[in-house]
Design an enzyme around this catalytic site. Structure first.
Site, PDB file in Angstrom:
ATOM      1  N   GLY A  94       0.834  -1.211   0.000  1.00 17.72           N
ATOM      2  CA  GLY A  94       0.000   0.000   0.000  1.00 17.72           C
ATOM      3  C   GLY A  94       0.865   1.257   0.000  1.00 17.72           C
ATOM      4  O   GLY A  94       2.096   1.187   0.095  1.00 17.72           O
ATOM      5  N   GLN A  95       0.216   2.403  -0.099  1.00 18.26           N
ATOM      6  CA  GLN A  95       0.949   3.683  -0.175  1.00 18.26           C
ATOM      7  C   GLN A  95       1.850   3.896   1.041  1.00 18.26           C
ATOM      8  O   GLN A  95       3.034   4.201   0.901  1.00 18.26           O
ATOM      9  CB  GLN A  95      -0.029   4.850  -0.220  1.00 18.26           C
ATOM     10  CG  GLN A  95      -0.983   4.864  -1.379  1.00 18.26           C
ATOM     11  CD  GLN A  95      -1.611   6.244  -1.494  1.00 18.26           C
ATOM     12  OE1 GLN A  95      -1.007   7.161  -2.044  1.00 18.26           O
ATOM     13  NE2 GLN A  95      -2.814   6.404  -0.975  1.00 18.26           N
ATOM     14  N   LEU A  96       1.280   3.717   2.229  1.00 19.89           N
ATOM     15  CA  LEU A  96       2.058   3.985   3.439  1.00 19.89           C
ATOM     16  C   LEU A  96       3.090   2.887   3.682  1.00 19.89           C
ATOM     17  O   LEU A  96       4.240   3.180   4.014  1.00 19.89           O
ATOM     18  CB  LEU A  96       1.107   4.129   4.644  1.00 19.89           C
ATOM     19  CG  LEU A  96       1.777   4.463   5.960  1.00 19.89           C
ATOM     20  CD1 LEU A  96       2.562   5.766   5.877  1.00 19.89           C
ATOM     21  CD2 LEU A  96       0.744   4.544   7.084  1.00 19.89           C
TER      22      LEU A  96
ATOM     23  N   ALA B  31      -5.468  -1.814   5.282  1.00 19.74           N
ATOM     24  CA  ALA B  31      -6.870  -1.467   5.537  1.00 19.74           C
ATOM     25  C   ALA B  31      -7.663  -1.687   4.257  1.00 19.74           C
ATOM     26  O   ALA B  31      -7.088  -1.771   3.169  1.00 19.74           O
ATOM     27  CB  ALA B  31      -6.989  -0.002   5.963  1.00 19.74           C
TER      28      ALA B  31
ATOM     29  N   TYR C  29     -17.112   3.147   5.429  1.00 17.64           N
ATOM     30  CA  TYR C  29     -15.655   3.126   5.641  1.00 17.64           C
ATOM     31  C   TYR C  29     -15.325   3.749   7.011  1.00 17.64           C
ATOM     32  O   TYR C  29     -14.619   3.154   7.820  1.00 17.64           O
ATOM     33  CB  TYR C  29     -14.956   3.887   4.513  1.00 17.64           C
ATOM     34  CG  TYR C  29     -13.494   4.162   4.736  1.00 17.64           C
ATOM     35  CD1 TYR C  29     -12.546   3.146   4.661  1.00 17.64           C
ATOM     36  CD2 TYR C  29     -13.049   5.460   5.019  1.00 17.64           C
ATOM     37  CE1 TYR C  29     -11.201   3.406   4.870  1.00 17.64           C
ATOM     38  CE2 TYR C  29     -11.705   5.722   5.223  1.00 17.64           C
ATOM     39  CZ  TYR C  29     -10.781   4.695   5.145  1.00 17.64           C
ATOM     40  OH  TYR C  29      -9.452   4.969   5.358  1.00 17.64           O
TER      41      TYR C  29
HETATM   42  N1  NAP Z   1      -5.716   6.740   1.327  1.00 20.78           N
HETATM   43  C1  NAP Z   1      -6.208   7.748   2.021  1.00 20.78           C
HETATM   44  O1  NAP Z   1      -6.590   8.783   1.470  1.00 20.78           O
HETATM   45  C2  NAP Z   1      -6.299   7.659   3.520  1.00 20.78           C
HETATM   46  C3  NAP Z   1      -6.812   8.744   4.228  1.00 20.78           C
HETATM   47  C4  NAP Z   1      -6.889   8.669   5.609  1.00 20.78           C
HETATM   48  C5  NAP Z   1      -6.465   7.512   6.268  1.00 20.78           C
HETATM   49  N2  NAP Z   1      -5.992   6.470   5.544  1.00 20.78           N
HETATM   50  C6  NAP Z   1      -5.547   5.263   6.280  1.00 20.78           C
HETATM   51  O2  NAP Z   1      -4.149   5.166   6.127  1.00 20.78           O
HETATM   52  C7  NAP Z   1      -3.744   3.797   6.120  1.00 20.78           C
HETATM   53  C8  NAP Z   1      -2.872   3.544   4.912  1.00 20.78           C
HETATM   54  O3  NAP Z   1      -3.618   3.869   3.744  1.00 20.78           O
HETATM   55  P1  NAP Z   1      -3.024   3.681   2.286  1.00 20.78           P
HETATM   56  O4  NAP Z   1      -3.497   4.822   1.462  1.00 20.78           O
HETATM   57  O5  NAP Z   1      -1.574   3.361   2.359  1.00 20.78           O
HETATM   58  O6  NAP Z   1      -3.833   2.406   1.829  1.00 20.78           O
HETATM   59  P2  NAP Z   1      -3.675   1.554   0.497  1.00 20.78           P
HETATM   60  O7  NAP Z   1      -2.657   2.137  -0.403  1.00 20.78           O
HETATM   61  O8  NAP Z   1      -5.030   1.270  -0.008  1.00 20.78           O
HETATM   62  O9  NAP Z   1      -3.047   0.210   1.082  1.00 20.78           O
HETATM   63  C9  NAP Z   1      -3.793  -0.619   1.915  1.00 20.78           C
HETATM   64  C10 NAP Z   1      -3.074  -1.933   2.009  1.00 20.78           C
HETATM   65  O10 NAP Z   1      -3.911  -2.828   2.753  1.00 20.78           O
HETATM   66  C11 NAP Z   1      -3.779  -4.085   2.154  1.00 20.78           C
HETATM   67  N3  NAP Z   1      -4.915  -4.942   2.386  1.00 20.78           N
HETATM   68  C12 NAP Z   1      -6.189  -4.802   1.958  1.00 20.78           C
HETATM   69  N4  NAP Z   1      -6.898  -5.889   2.282  1.00 20.78           N
HETATM   70  C13 NAP Z   1      -6.054  -6.720   2.923  1.00 20.78           C
HETATM   71  C14 NAP Z   1      -6.188  -7.997   3.496  1.00 20.78           C
HETATM   72  N5  NAP Z   1      -7.334  -8.686   3.436  1.00 20.78           N
HETATM   73  N6  NAP Z   1      -5.113  -8.564   4.102  1.00 20.78           N
HETATM   74  C15 NAP Z   1      -3.930  -7.916   4.138  1.00 20.78           C
HETATM   75  N7  NAP Z   1      -3.728  -6.722   3.600  1.00 20.78           N
HETATM   76  C16 NAP Z   1      -4.782  -6.125   3.005  1.00 20.78           C
HETATM   77  C17 NAP Z   1      -3.698  -3.797   0.661  1.00 20.78           C
HETATM   78  O11 NAP Z   1      -3.126  -4.922   0.046  1.00 20.78           O
HETATM   79  P3  NAP Z   1      -3.086  -5.090  -1.547  1.00 20.78           P
HETATM   80  O12 NAP Z   1      -2.001  -4.155  -2.001  1.00 20.78           O
HETATM   81  O13 NAP Z   1      -2.745  -6.522  -1.724  1.00 20.78           O
HETATM   82  O14 NAP Z   1      -4.449  -4.721  -2.045  1.00 20.78           O
HETATM   83  C18 NAP Z   1      -2.818  -2.568   0.639  1.00 20.78           C
HETATM   84  O15 NAP Z   1      -1.460  -2.917   0.541  1.00 20.78           O
HETATM   85  C19 NAP Z   1      -5.037   2.991   6.166  1.00 20.78           C
HETATM   86  O16 NAP Z   1      -5.286   2.624   7.488  1.00 20.78           O
HETATM   87  C20 NAP Z   1      -6.099   3.973   5.731  1.00 20.78           C
HETATM   88  O17 NAP Z   1      -7.346   3.652   6.286  1.00 20.78           O
HETATM   89  C21 NAP Z   1      -5.874   6.518   4.201  1.00 20.78           C
END
Ligand code: NAP
Length: 300
Positions: A10-12, A69, A134
């Site tokens: 994921g991004q983070l 997530a 969400y």
């Molecule tokens: N994106 C935003 O704008 C935003 C804003 C506020 C808070 N956040 C929070 O910040 C955190 C990081 O967000 P992000 O943008 O880095 O998210 P992201 O890029 O969507 O990455 C989420 C990761 O979770 C993994 N994942 C999903 N389902 C899974 C499962 N069943 N088992 C194991 N891994 C799984 C995904 O795996 P795959 O790569 O295999 O799909 C992906 O690597 C999250 O907690 C999110 O809720 C995000």
């Protein structure tokens, strides 16, 4: 410390990996820490047995950083059960395991736990009131963690994450701007875009900080995003300005651009607590955006 990081693709997760692997930033020497990055192929958070199996077959960790997530806000409205398993029940299970292992847990949450109706930046003590599935699943995860880990855990809520990895607003807008002459972008949702590398830096700073070093500290929530408040419309305009893309951007209201999941109107977060406790420097959104876009350009 043995540190487990979930969500490695994921991004983070990728941003943390990038810093740990390159260790280019002065003062970020994480060499005394042993990081283990896992994706869903190693640890599937949608499966209770996969989680038990993973931790049953690996040595104890000192710290778990949960970056994984279910993040597709609109899709969550249809896939409530799956999102709830990943954002709530898996967090509960991770908290229970961390507590049993006497490990610490850093969990990432979201501004979408708030309803966006406040006219001032949200404090960590403000009452959440999510308006979409969400946000509700993420809040349920926070609450489960708080109940199981009154000590040794941190929740960091962040805002509008973007990066050079995966799918995000910056990459989508860049693609659309090159394809079209005109774009309509929502102008009545306000937040602070947050570069995932900035948040990754903050997490690594916290781990190094003396205030994080000792076990037994009370669970805390922190807010972290970049500085200043902007709308998605202003964000899009800045992206085109940096990239010198000739595409007209026109503001629309959320009502004119309906989505399956309702979005909170104003989710600005007050960052004073994280600044004070961990001496964190809050990034300027324009300079972080420039950094990210320069990296994207190099990759082309
Ligand atoms: N994106 C935003 O704008 C935003 C804003 C506020 C808070 N956040 C929070 O910040 C955190 C990081 O967000 P992000 O943008 O880095 O998210 P992201 O890029 O969507 O990455 C989420 C990761 O979770 C993994 N994942 C999903 N389902 C899974 C499962 N069943 N088992 C194991 N891994 C799984 C995904 O795996 P795959 O790569 O295999 O799909 C992906 O690597 C999250 O907690 C999110 O809720 C995000």
């Amino acid at each position: 410390m043995r540190i487990l990081v979930t969500g490695k693709n994921g991004q983070l997760g990728r941003s943390i990996q990038n810093i740990v692997n390159t260790d280019t930033k002065i003062g970020n020497n994480q060499s005394t820490n042993n990081f283990i990055f896992v994706g869903r192929e190693d640890l599937d958070l949608s499966s209770k047995s996969s989680i038990s199996h993973y931790f049953g077959n690996n040595d104890k960790f000192d710290l778990i950083i949960n970056c994984a997530a279910y993040t597709q806000v609109d899709k969550t409205e249809q896939e409530v059960e799956l999102a709830s398993q990943i954002n709530h029940l898996a967090v509960k299970q991770l908290a229970s395991i961390a507590s049993n292992q006497q490990a610490r847990l850093i969990h990432i949450s979201t501004d979408y736990v708030f309803d966006g109706e406040s006219n001032k930046p949200y404090l960590e003590t403000d009452t959440p009131n999510p308006i979409n599935t969400y946000g509700r699943t993420k809040l349920a995860g926070e609450k489960a963690l708080q109940a199981l880990m009154p000590i040794n855990a941190i929740i960091i809520r962040t805002n509008w994450l973007y990066s050079e990895y995966g799918n995000n607003f910056v990459k989508t807008i860049l693609r659309l701007g090159k394809e079209r002459d005109e774009l309509k972008v929502v102008s009545d949702q306000i937040g602070s875009p947050t570069y995932a590398t900035d948040l990754a830096d903050v997490i690594l700073e916290i781990i190094k900080h003396k205030k994080f070093r000792y076990l037994g500290q009370t669970m805390q929530i922190y807010h972290y995003s970049s500085e200043e408040e902007i709308s998605w419309y202003e964000f899009a305009k800045e992206i085109f300005k940096i990239e010198k893309i000739d595409c007209e951007v026109n503001p629309v209201t959320s009502q004119q651009y309906p989505t399956p999941a309702k979005r909170p109107r104003n989710t600005l977060m007050n960052k004073d607590k994280i600044v004070k406790v961990f001496n964190i420097k809050i990034s300027n959104w324009k300079s972080s955006l420039n950094t990210c876009m320069a990296i994207l350009k190099q990759k082309q």
